[in-house]
Design an enzyme around this catalytic site. Sequence first.
Site, PDB file in Angstrom:
ATOM      1  N   ASP A  26      20.450 -56.484 -51.770  1.00 37.65           N
ATOM      2  CA  ASP A  26      19.358 -55.957 -50.954  1.00 37.65           C
ATOM      3  C   ASP A  26      19.768 -55.892 -49.492  1.00 37.65           C
ATOM      4  O   ASP A  26      20.791 -56.441 -49.083  1.00 37.65           O
ATOM      5  CB  ASP A  26      18.091 -56.804 -51.119  1.00 37.65           C
ATOM      6  CG  ASP A  26      18.335 -58.279 -50.838  1.00 37.65           C
ATOM      7  OD1 ASP A  26      18.862 -58.603 -49.747  1.00 37.65           O
ATOM      8  OD2 ASP A  26      18.013 -59.117 -51.698  1.00 37.65           O
ATOM      9  N   HIS A  76      23.249 -51.105 -54.013  1.00 37.87           N
ATOM     10  CA  HIS A  76      21.837 -51.461 -53.877  1.00 37.87           C
ATOM     11  C   HIS A  76      21.206 -51.883 -55.201  1.00 37.87           C
ATOM     12  O   HIS A  76      20.053 -52.305 -55.227  1.00 37.87           O
ATOM     13  CB  HIS A  76      21.058 -50.283 -53.301  1.00 37.87           C
ATOM     14  CG  HIS A  76      19.916 -50.698 -52.433  1.00 37.87           C
ATOM     15  ND1 HIS A  76      19.504 -52.007 -52.300  1.00 37.87           N
ATOM     16  CD2 HIS A  76      19.067 -49.977 -51.642  1.00 37.87           C
ATOM     17  CE1 HIS A  76      18.481 -52.084 -51.474  1.00 37.87           C
ATOM     18  NE2 HIS A  76      18.187 -50.854 -51.065  1.00 37.87           N
TER      19      HIS A  76
END
Length: 496
Positions: A470, A466
């Site tokens: 995204d 992350h």
Amino acid sequence: MAAVTRGSFSALRLLLTQQYRRRCFRPQNLRYNRNLHLSASRWDRSLQMVGARALHTAIARRGAIVQFKLSDIGEGIMEVTVKEWYVKEGDKVSQFDSICEVQSDKASVTITSRYDGVIRKLYYDVDGTALVGKPLVDIETESGSELNQEEDVVETPAMAREEHTHQEIKGHKTQATPAVRRLAMENNIKLSEVVGTGKDGRILKEDILNFLAKQTGAILPPAPHFQEIQTPGPAPTAPAPKPVSTPVGVKPPPTAPKPVFTGKDVTEPLKGFHKAMVKTMTAALKIPHFGYCDEVDLSRLVLLRSELKAVAERRGVKLSYMPFFIKAASLGLLHYPILNSSLDEGCQNITYKASHNIGLAMDTSQGLLVPNVKNVQLLSVFEIAQELNRLQTLGAAGQLGQAELMGGTFTLSNIGSIGGTYAKPVILPPEVAIGALGKIQVLPRFDSDGQVTRAHIMKVSWSADHRIIDGATMCRFSNLWREYLENPASMVLDLK
């Protein structure tokens, strides 16, 4: 005056030297010196012959002792575990004979002999820890064998490209590793007839296997690791042979391991792949994971594979669903290359990988291993199936080497081959994404007309780094991957 004195002394010294030479080199003196010289020469030759006979007798009686040292396997490995000895003290070995198998925290390798001789000492027991640069065995070499104090030969199923030996065949040098030469010898293949695809025309193990496949039309079947789905058909009228795959809804009998009860605590050090897992998962803990799950309707792919399975078997290859999953992932990575990248330790630079080296988490007797298929973007579905067959065979035999285990850029884990529908896969650094595939189930679903139909449903679970990926990117990639599998004919448009 000084100049005249120096000149007189020079003339006197020259006169004395000439008189000394005339006296020393008279004829009788020359005969005496010549006889003495001849006698000395004969005596010297006699001593040389006696010494040579004694030396030859000593060498014939006992050869030199050579210490085999564990050479540098690479990847910063400093120690290995001795898994198995193929020889014992007193055994006679020849060049390229297997001596032992060792296991590092990355792969298993086989140590082979460089000399002809007799094993005199084993330095380690089974499960002992051997250190790089320290002796493994002592070998008493045979007389006449060339002594070369080099490190031992380390062989893997796919040996490092830089390490090779030369073999003289029909006037030209053919480059091949000892493992490749032995494989060719076992199958009666002349290396001069094989075209090498390695660097500088080097013959690789894959070249031998491809040559053998062309000659025989078959490849040894791999151990089944991937999930197979068969649509139930009419009951056979005669007893049918045991099916390769388990039909949907029918569970094979459990093969639970026997319970072990010792009555006391047992402490042992972490070794091999368990030790590697500790390092990898500790590094993975530093990555913030983002999870995403979805389901895929594989009904059309099931029909397509059932048609192509027999064609692949005639070519000597077992076709599972995994080659389609891998190829669809590669097509998706072309659109979302950030999922095929790596992040440096300082989180300052992203490296987009040109090759799609897609790994497959494989459950083996040695533990969880993740070999990868190299350059998937350049391979067809059939070629991917060929490579998977080879990796499965090596995994079942415990012979996966560094060439198969290193260099992955993206990973798929087929947990459905064991059981389960969802998972939370852990990213393998330095990769940034991984997918876990659940088992394929026949479940009721509504079609476009609102009618309930049978559908082959598979759950997929994704994890992504992350820090650079995204949720929207992961979702779009998953949708594209799912579209390729739900409509496999669409893959034809993007295949190269």
